[in-house]
Design a protein around this motif. Structure first.
Motif, mmCIF file in Angstrom:
data_model
loop_
_atom_site.group_PDB
_atom_site.id
_atom_site.type_symbol
_atom_site.label_atom_id
_atom_site.label_comp_id
_atom_site.label_asym_id
_atom_site.label_seq_id
_atom_site.Cartn_x
_atom_site.Cartn_y
_atom_site.Cartn_z
ATOM 1 N N ALA A 13 0.819 -1.214 0.000
ATOM 2 C CA ALA A 13 0.000 0.000 0.000
ATOM 3 C C ALA A 13 0.852 1.264 0.000
ATOM 4 O O ALA A 13 0.516 2.240 -0.668
ATOM 5 C CB ALA A 13 -0.931 -0.007 1.207
ATOM 6 N N GLY A 14 1.940 1.257 0.731
ATOM 7 C CA GLY A 14 2.746 2.463 0.866
ATOM 8 C C GLY A 14 3.748 2.705 -0.242
ATOM 9 O O GLY A 14 4.045 3.843 -0.582
ATOM 10 N N PHE A 15 4.278 1.629 -0.820
ATOM 11 C CA PHE A 15 5.348 1.794 -1.806
ATOM 12 C C PHE A 15 5.056 1.086 -3.128
ATOM 13 O O PHE A 15 5.957 0.860 -3.928
ATOM 14 C CB PHE A 15 6.683 1.308 -1.218
ATOM 15 C CG PHE A 15 7.163 2.157 -0.080
ATOM 16 C CD1 PHE A 15 7.891 3.312 -0.320
ATOM 17 C CD2 PHE A 15 6.868 1.824 1.231
ATOM 18 C CE1 PHE A 15 8.328 4.100 0.724
ATOM 19 C CE2 PHE A 15 7.303 2.611 2.284
ATOM 20 C CZ PHE A 15 8.030 3.758 2.029
ATOM 21 N N ASP A 16 3.829 0.703 -3.365
ATOM 22 C CA ASP A 16 3.359 0.110 -4.628
ATOM 23 C C ASP A 16 4.146 -1.115 -5.080
ATOM 24 O O ASP A 16 4.422 -1.289 -6.271
ATOM 25 C CB ASP A 16 3.363 1.157 -5.747
ATOM 26 C CG ASP A 16 2.339 2.252 -5.497
ATOM 27 O OD1 ASP A 16 1.288 1.939 -4.910
ATOM 28 O OD2 ASP A 16 2.603 3.402 -5.882
ATOM 29 N N VAL A 17 4.515 -1.979 -4.143
ATOM 30 C CA VAL A 17 5.131 -3.259 -4.491
ATOM 31 C C VAL A 17 3.984 -4.221 -4.784
ATOM 32 O O VAL A 17 2.990 -4.253 -4.062
ATOM 33 C CB VAL A 17 6.028 -3.774 -3.348
ATOM 34 C CG1 VAL A 17 6.620 -5.135 -3.666
ATOM 35 C CG2 VAL A 17 7.141 -2.775 -3.052
#
Length: 146
Positions: A24-28
């Motif tokens: 969610a935070g770093f689009d992995v």
């Protein structure tokens, strides 16, 4: 069977934490988070929880897990993604998982200590079924005093 439960619990919580931070935070991607979690859970459980925790204290094992998480997440995220902020994602993930690991180690210690106690007490009579020694004579028989 306890090891399977502990490993599954570690996998689920690690996946949830990494999916929130990395996904969610770093689009992995979901697949990459799943792969990182799979490697991290297996390596972390057998090295950090089984080997290091059994020989040291909780704080030492948590620090070792922090270093392990940082290394695995950094190199796998760097290899699997094209993002520029790998270090920031890794630092946040490692700190979050170290906090989780501190409490998880307490659960592992309780579970494995209980398992060791059960193994040690397998051949021992349960409390309440105590036995005593008995002999035929109270005093030794001395033939010279006859």
């Amino acid at each position: 069977m306890e090891h399977v439960k502990l490993l599954a619990m570690k996998f689920l919580f690690t996946f949830a934490i990494l999916f929130i931070i990395l996904g969610a935070g770093f689009d992995v991607s979901f697949g990459n988070v799943f792969l990182i979690t799979l490697v991290l859970s297996a390596v972390g459980y057998f090295i950090g929880d089984r080997m290091i925790l059994s020989r040291t204290k909780n704080t030492t094992a948590t620090i070792a897990d922090f270093v392990l998480v940082f290394g695995v997440v950094y190199f796998m995220t760097d290899a699997l993604t094209v993002g520029d902020d790998v270090f920031e994602a890794t630092a946040i993930s490692a700190i979050s998982l170290a906090i989780f690991e501190y409490f998880f180690h307490q659960s592992v210690a309780r579970t494995l200590d209980g398992e060791e106690r059960e193994e040690k007490n397998e051949g021992v009579a349960p409390t309440g079924e105590l036995s005593t020694e008995a002999s035929e004579e109270i005093y030794p028989y001395d033939e010279d005093k006859k």
